[in-house]
Design a protein around this motif. Structure first.
Motif, PDB file in Angstrom:
ATOM      1  N   ILE A 131       0.704  -1.292  -0.113  1.00  0.00           N
ATOM      2  CA  ILE A 131      -0.047   0.009  -0.027  1.00  0.00           C
ATOM      3  C   ILE A 131       0.913   1.049  -0.101  1.00  0.00           C
ATOM      4  CG2 ILE A 131      -1.741   1.067   1.249  1.00  0.00           C
ATOM      5  CD1 ILE A 131      -2.636  -1.602   0.073  1.00  0.00           C
ATOM      6  N   ALA A 132       0.891   1.953  -1.187  1.00  0.00           N
ATOM      7  CA  ALA A 132       1.985   2.974  -1.376  1.00  0.00           C
ATOM      8  C   ALA A 132       1.156   4.230  -0.770  1.00  0.00           C
ATOM      9  CB  ALA A 132       2.359   3.191  -2.658  1.00  0.00           C
ATOM     10  N   GLU A 133       0.051   4.628  -0.967  1.00  0.00           N
ATOM     11  CA  GLU A 133      -0.568   5.718  -0.454  1.00  0.00           C
ATOM     12  C   GLU A 133      -2.013   5.765  -0.279  1.00  0.00           C
ATOM     13  OE1 GLU A 133      -0.476   8.741  -3.580  1.00  0.00           O
ATOM     14  OE2 GLU A 133      -1.074  10.254  -2.298  1.00  0.00           O
ATOM     15  N   ILE A 134      -2.675   6.395   0.826  1.00  0.00           N
ATOM     16  CA  ILE A 134      -4.060   6.732   0.940  1.00  0.00           C
ATOM     17  C   ILE A 134      -4.223   8.181   0.756  1.00  0.00           C
ATOM     18  CG2 ILE A 134      -6.005   5.934   2.544  1.00  0.00           C
ATOM     19  CD1 ILE A 134      -4.556   3.513   2.247  1.00  0.00           C
ATOM     20  N   LYS A 135      -4.905   8.189  -0.377  1.00  0.00           N
ATOM     21  CA  LYS A 135      -5.057   9.731  -0.659  1.00  0.00           C
ATOM     22  C   LYS A 135      -6.467  10.074  -0.235  1.00  0.00           C
ATOM     23  CE  LYS A 135      -5.067  12.684  -4.850  1.00  0.00           C
ATOM     24  NZ  LYS A 135      -5.018  12.822  -6.587  1.00  0.00           N
TER      25      LYS A 135
ATOM     26  N   LEU B 208     -10.084   9.356  -1.074  1.00  0.00           N
ATOM     27  CA  LEU B 208     -10.173   9.039  -2.437  1.00  0.00           C
ATOM     28  C   LEU B 208      -9.686   8.027  -3.218  1.00  0.00           C
ATOM     29  CD1 LEU B 208      -9.370  13.228  -3.095  1.00  0.00           C
ATOM     30  CD2 LEU B 208     -11.789  12.055  -2.768  1.00  0.00           C
ATOM     31  N   GLU B 209      -8.596   7.494  -3.079  1.00  0.00           N
ATOM     32  CA  GLU B 209      -7.803   6.693  -3.640  1.00  0.00           C
ATOM     33  C   GLU B 209      -6.891   5.660  -2.658  1.00  0.00           C
ATOM     34  OE1 GLU B 209      -6.760   9.173  -7.888  1.00  0.00           O
ATOM     35  OE2 GLU B 209      -4.995   8.410  -6.381  1.00  0.00           O
ATOM     36  N   VAL B 210      -6.839   4.454  -2.989  1.00  0.00           N
ATOM     37  CA  VAL B 210      -5.878   3.390  -2.288  1.00  0.00           C
ATOM     38  C   VAL B 210      -4.770   3.038  -3.300  1.00  0.00           C
ATOM     39  CG1 VAL B 210      -5.687   1.546  -0.998  1.00  0.00           C
ATOM     40  CG2 VAL B 210      -7.736   2.846  -0.290  1.00  0.00           C
ATOM     41  N   LYS B 211      -3.665   3.465  -3.195  1.00  0.00           N
ATOM     42  CA  LYS B 211      -2.679   3.317  -4.314  1.00  0.00           C
ATOM     43  C   LYS B 211      -1.855   1.850  -3.693  1.00  0.00           C
ATOM     44  CE  LYS B 211      -0.836   6.695  -6.471  1.00  0.00           C
ATOM     45  NZ  LYS B 211      -0.244   7.764  -6.783  1.00  0.00           N
ATOM     46  N   ILE B 212      -1.654   1.127  -4.902  1.00  0.00           N
ATOM     47  CA  ILE B 212      -0.812  -0.184  -4.461  1.00  0.00           C
ATOM     48  C   ILE B 212       0.510  -0.144  -5.487  1.00  0.00           C
ATOM     49  CG2 ILE B 212      -0.790  -2.516  -4.422  1.00  0.00           C
ATOM     50  CD1 ILE B 212      -3.929  -2.521  -4.215  1.00  0.00           C
ATOM     51  N   LEU B 213       1.485  -0.264  -4.737  1.00  0.00           N
ATOM     52  CA  LEU B 213       2.880  -0.562  -5.382  1.00  0.00           C
ATOM     53  C   LEU B 213       2.740  -2.121  -5.936  1.00  0.00           C
ATOM     54  CD1 LEU B 213       5.428   0.861  -6.557  1.00  0.00           C
ATOM     55  CD2 LEU B 213       6.514   0.513  -4.412  1.00  0.00           C
ATOM     56  N   ALA B 214       2.702  -2.374  -7.084  1.00  0.00           N
ATOM     57  CA  ALA B 214       2.534  -3.652  -7.439  1.00  0.00           C
ATOM     58  C   ALA B 214       3.773  -4.245  -7.371  1.00  0.00           C
ATOM     59  CB  ALA B 214       1.913  -3.728  -8.849  1.00  0.00           C
ATOM     60  N   ASP B 215       3.714  -5.583  -7.242  1.00  0.00           N
ATOM     61  CA  ASP B 215       4.779  -6.629  -7.339  1.00  0.00           C
ATOM     62  C   ASP B 215       5.032  -6.602  -8.967  1.00  0.00           C
ATOM     63  OD1 ASP B 215       4.927  -7.038  -4.561  1.00  0.00           O
ATOM     64  OD2 ASP B 215       3.510  -8.697  -4.468  1.00  0.00           O
ATOM     65  N   LYS B 216       6.087  -7.416  -9.261  1.00  0.00           N
ATOM     66  CA  LYS B 216       6.525  -7.422 -10.666  1.00  0.00           C
ATOM     67  C   LYS B 216       5.775  -8.938 -11.130  1.00  0.00           C
ATOM     68  CE  LYS B 216      10.872  -5.552 -10.760  1.00  0.00           C
ATOM     69  NZ  LYS B 216      12.414  -5.694 -11.134  1.00  0.00           N
ATOM     70  N   GLU B 217       5.210  -9.815 -10.216  1.00  0.00           N
ATOM     71  CA  GLU B 217       4.684 -11.007 -10.464  1.00  0.00           C
ATOM     72  C   GLU B 217       3.679 -10.907  -9.628  1.00  0.00           C
ATOM     73  OE1 GLU B 217       4.849 -15.675 -11.372  1.00  0.00           O
ATOM     74  OE2 GLU B 217       6.559 -14.303 -11.268  1.00  0.00           O
ATOM     75  N   VAL B 218       2.124 -10.909  -9.881  1.00  0.00           N
ATOM     76  CA  VAL B 218       1.067 -11.184  -9.093  1.00  0.00           C
ATOM     77  C   VAL B 218       0.983 -12.177  -8.223  1.00  0.00           C
ATOM     78  CG1 VAL B 218      -1.504 -10.610  -8.847  1.00  0.00           C
ATOM     79  CG2 VAL B 218      -0.318  -9.369 -10.695  1.00  0.00           C
ATOM     80  N   ARG B 219       0.605 -12.197  -6.934  1.00  0.00           N
ATOM     81  CA  ARG B 219       0.439 -13.163  -6.073  1.00  0.00           C
ATOM     82  C   ARG B 219      -0.888 -13.096  -5.364  1.00  0.00           C
ATOM     83  NH1 ARG B 219       3.258 -12.136  -1.353  1.00  0.00           N
ATOM     84  NH2 ARG B 219       3.470  -9.779  -1.986  1.00  0.00           N
ATOM     85  N   TYR B 220      -1.676 -14.200  -5.683  1.00  0.00           N
ATOM     86  CA  TYR B 220      -3.023 -14.077  -5.427  1.00  0.00           C
ATOM     87  C   TYR B 220      -3.337 -14.805  -3.990  1.00  0.00           C
ATOM     88  CZ  TYR B 220      -3.578 -13.376 -10.410  1.00  0.00           C
ATOM     89  OH  TYR B 220      -3.298 -12.845 -11.537  1.00  0.00           O
ATOM     90  N   LYS B 221      -4.432 -14.460  -3.221  1.00  0.00           N
ATOM     91  CA  LYS B 221      -5.096 -14.684  -2.207  1.00  0.00           C
ATOM     92  C   LYS B 221      -5.905 -16.266  -2.670  1.00  0.00           C
ATOM     93  CE  LYS B 221      -8.089 -14.123   1.772  1.00  0.00           C
ATOM     94  NZ  LYS B 221      -8.794 -13.310   2.471  1.00  0.00           N
ATOM     95  N   GLN B 222      -5.626 -17.366  -2.103  1.00  0.00           N
ATOM     96  CA  GLN B 222      -6.479 -18.586  -2.577  1.00  0.00           C
ATOM     97  C   GLN B 222      -7.688 -18.534  -1.750  1.00  0.00           C
ATOM     98  OE1 GLN B 222      -5.219 -20.132  -5.243  1.00  0.00           O
ATOM     99  NE2 GLN B 222      -7.283 -21.146  -5.296  1.00  0.00           N
ATOM    100  N   PHE B 223      -8.826 -18.783  -2.304  1.00  0.00           N
ATOM    101  CA  PHE B 223     -10.242 -19.049  -1.885  1.00  0.00           C
ATOM    102  C   PHE B 223     -10.662 -20.342  -2.186  1.00  0.00           C
ATOM    103  CE2 PHE B 223      -9.950 -14.601  -2.713  1.00  0.00           C
ATOM    104  CZ  PHE B 223     -10.489 -13.962  -1.550  1.00  0.00           C
TER     105      PHE B 223
END
Length: 450
Positions: free
Chosen positions: A79-83, A91-106
């Motif tokens: 979480i890079a910024e809560i604007k 207004l925004e929840v900004k995410i600094l993304a990983d280079k490869e997406v990791r998923y939560k498993q349901f």
């Protein structure tokens, strides 16, 4: 068995810059944003703080009015910024993304074991529930409601709209799995509307468990509200839900794989785009990834969404949660020399005020200029020409302006949404902000009924 519905009223605004049916190359965005303001009426309560690590599918915030409705991360990262805005509004929840997406498993289990309670619970936990919206009020669906039907509009008739036949090509399995999951949520029908007099993709023609409708006519024939009005109108006390076809496929993939894959296809279009085409991205992507080096010179308005209902975000803005097209058009803030005297061959009008009416196939490079300012609200009959609903639009708008709740109900407030009045706004002689007025009316009636 399919049914044919013919819409006669409305108008197609033909703009320059439709997206070619090819995919452009785009590198992954460094940051992604989820905007609570995309979800009307939601007052967010944060579940994360700056610096927290999240997986795709982890919960970011929930609605204070309905704590079960959760909003989740489209990608993994930090979480890079809560604007925040005025009064610390988020207004925004900004995410600094990983280079490869990791998923939560349901744990979604087998399709045969799905029930309404299980589908509802999983969609709420995984953040897929906001994909379901309801009429009346045009807000996120209430999980406690029992909708009499679910509507899916498989085509968009707005100017420079994306082609869902192209966007969903090859996703037949995901789409059918989404239909199967949605069928657990209603005892009524799932209505799937395709464009008539065309050859819809097999993802739609081969879908099972739906009632298919062939809808013909000009915009707003693709609006789900217009289709509801002509297929199964809403009466007081009734609720219907609707969902975008790409979101149906996302829901289907979630139940098949147990992860929230927020990938989607969007169209980048408009007269100010050098190469209008489609891109495969993730919800909340930064638009500069598709627009850098792809915009013409000049003062340009970049819109997340279409030109009638979208939001001005700028070339460095982010894709809205419900948007499937990005549009770039001239800003139109320059004075027009001899504007009203000029013949107007390049001006669009549904009247015969300009000679352009003699060229029905002409495409326009329109800007944002309204060519006028607000004036007296006069009865002209223009709204009725472009709104294919059996209601009195001008009287409904006036009842909203004076706050007459009983008149709003009698004049059909339960059936409409702001997007249905977008064309009325275009042709309005009085230059009224009609979508805002309808939104205020819906908020008033929702407050009165709660």
């Amino acid at each position: 068995m399919s049914k044919d519905i013919k819409i006669k009223r409305g108008v197609d605004i033909k703009l320059v810059g439709a997206a070619d049916k090819v995919y452009g190359d785009v590198s992954p965005s460094e940051t992604y944003v989820i905007k609570p303001t995309d979800f009307h009426g939601v007052v967010p309560k944060l579940l994360v703080a700056e610096g927290d690590e999240v997986l795709a599918g982890d919960q970011l915030f929930y609605s204070k009015d309905e704590e079960r409705v959760r909003f989740t991360a489209p990608v993994s990262g930090e979480i890079a910024e809560i604007k925040r805005g005025n009064k610390r509004k988020i207004l925004e929840v900004k995410i600094l993304a990983d280079k490869e997406v990791r998923y939560k498993q349901f744990e979604t289990g087998a399709q045969a074991d799905l029930s309404k309670e299980k589908v509802t619970g999983l969609m709420l936990d995984a953040g897929l529930w906001p994909m379901l919206r309801q009429r009346p009020y045009d807000v996120t669906a209430n999980p406690d409601d029992a909708p009499k039907a679910i509507f899916i509009s498989a085509f968009d008739s707005a100017p420079l709209a994306p082609d869902y036949d192209f966007m969903l090509e090859g996703r037949e399995t995901d789409f059918q799995a989404g239909i199967d999951a949605l069928s657990c949520l209603t005892e009524g029908k799932i209505h799937l509307s395709v464009r008539g007099k065309s050859a819809p993709a097999k993802v739609f023609t081969e879908a099972k468990g739906v009632e298919r409708h062939n809808v013909t006519g000009p915009h707003p024939a693709g609006n789900v509200g217009i289709q509801i009005h002509h297929i199964d109108p809403i009466n007081k006390g009734e609720v219907v839900w609707y969902v975008n076809p790409q979101d149906v496929a996302t829901i289907g993939r979630f139940f098949a794989e147990g992860k929230y894959d927020a990938s989607r296809t969007i169209a980048v279009a408009g007269s100010e785009v050098n190469q209008a085409r489609y891109f495969k991205v993730v919800t909340g992507v930064q638009l500069s990834r598709m627009l850098e080096g792809n915009l013409k010179e000049g003062n340009i308005r970049v819109i997340s969404g279409n030109v009638l209902t979208g939001s001005k975000v700028g070339a460095d803005g982010y894709l809205g949660f419900y948007d499937h097209v990005v549009t770039a058009i001239p800003e139109g803030d320059e004075p027009e020399l001899f504007g009203w005297i000029a013949p107007g061959f390049d001006k669009f009008s549904i009247s015969r005020a300009f000679p352009s009416w003699m060229m029905p196939g002409k495409k326009y490079a329109l800007d944002t200029n309204m060519h006028g300012e607000k004036r007296a609200f006069v009865v002209t009959g223009e709204y009725e020409r472009v709104l294919p609903m059996d209601i009195y639009p001008q009287q409904l708008l006036k009842s909203i302006m004076v706050g007459d709740v009983e008149a709003m109900e009698q004049l059909g407030i339960y059936e409409v949404s702001p997007e249905d009045f977008a064309l009325c706004e275009v042709v309005c002689t009085s230059k009224m902000d009609l979508q805002k007025t309808i939104r205020e009316g819906l908020d008033t009636i929702k407050h009165e009924m709660s």
